[in-house]
Design an enzyme around this catalytic site. Structure first.
Site, PDB file in Angstrom:
ATOM      1  N   HIS A  22       0.851  -1.186   0.000  1.00  0.00           N
ATOM      2  CA  HIS A  22       0.000   0.000   0.000  1.00  0.00           C
ATOM      3  C   HIS A  22       0.887   1.236   0.000  1.00  0.00           C
ATOM      4  CE1 HIS A  22      -3.779  -2.116   0.711  1.00  0.00           C
ATOM      5  NE2 HIS A  22      -3.099  -2.915   1.530  1.00  0.00           N
ATOM      6  N   CYS A  34      -2.286   5.548  -4.271  1.00  0.00           N
ATOM      7  CA  CYS A  34      -2.974   4.259  -4.369  1.00  0.00           C
ATOM      8  C   CYS A  34      -4.076   4.324  -5.419  1.00  0.00           C
ATOM      9  CB  CYS A  34      -3.551   3.871  -3.011  1.00  0.00           C
ATOM     10  SG  CYS A  34      -4.378   2.268  -3.022  1.00  0.00           S
TER      11      CYS A  34
END
Length: 110
Positions: A22, A34
């Site tokens: 992430h 992201c």
């Protein structure tokens, strides 16, 4: 950090790519890195499947932090050229994100 690993054949063709992790560049739901990486990668996968009419081997994680896409070996060379062009375009977009936000995404070729 998002890590993108691109596996290439001896002919320098993309055979698969894997994305893990992430970005953590912002709070959940507001992480622009992201969101950008997800949009580029999922959009490219969808484009390949729709425009090239092939089934890719896709593995996804349940928390959104994992994507692995493998291109089948048995694809006609004309279709493979189209697949390669679309995925090379994806990599150019991801490299643009890496250039600006390198502390959140790293791309490597193997």
């Amino acid at each position: 950090m998002i890590r993108v690993t691109v596996l290439r054949s001896k002919d320098n063709l993309i055979s698969e790519f894997e994305m893990t992790g992430h970005a953590d560049s912002g709070p959940y739901g507001y992480d622009l890195v992201c969101a950008g990486v997800s949009a580029v990668s999922i959009g490219s996968v969808n484009a390949v499947m729709e425009l090239c009419d092939i089934d890719l081997n896709i593995e996804q994680g349940t928390d959104g932090g994992y994507l692995r896409v493998t291109i089948p070996n048995s694809i006609d060379s004309t279709i493979m050229s189209k697949v390669q062009l679309l995925f090379e375009g994806m990599l150019i977009s991801l490299k643009s994100i890496e250039l600006e936000y390198g502390q959140f995404i790293k791309i490597q070729n193997k």
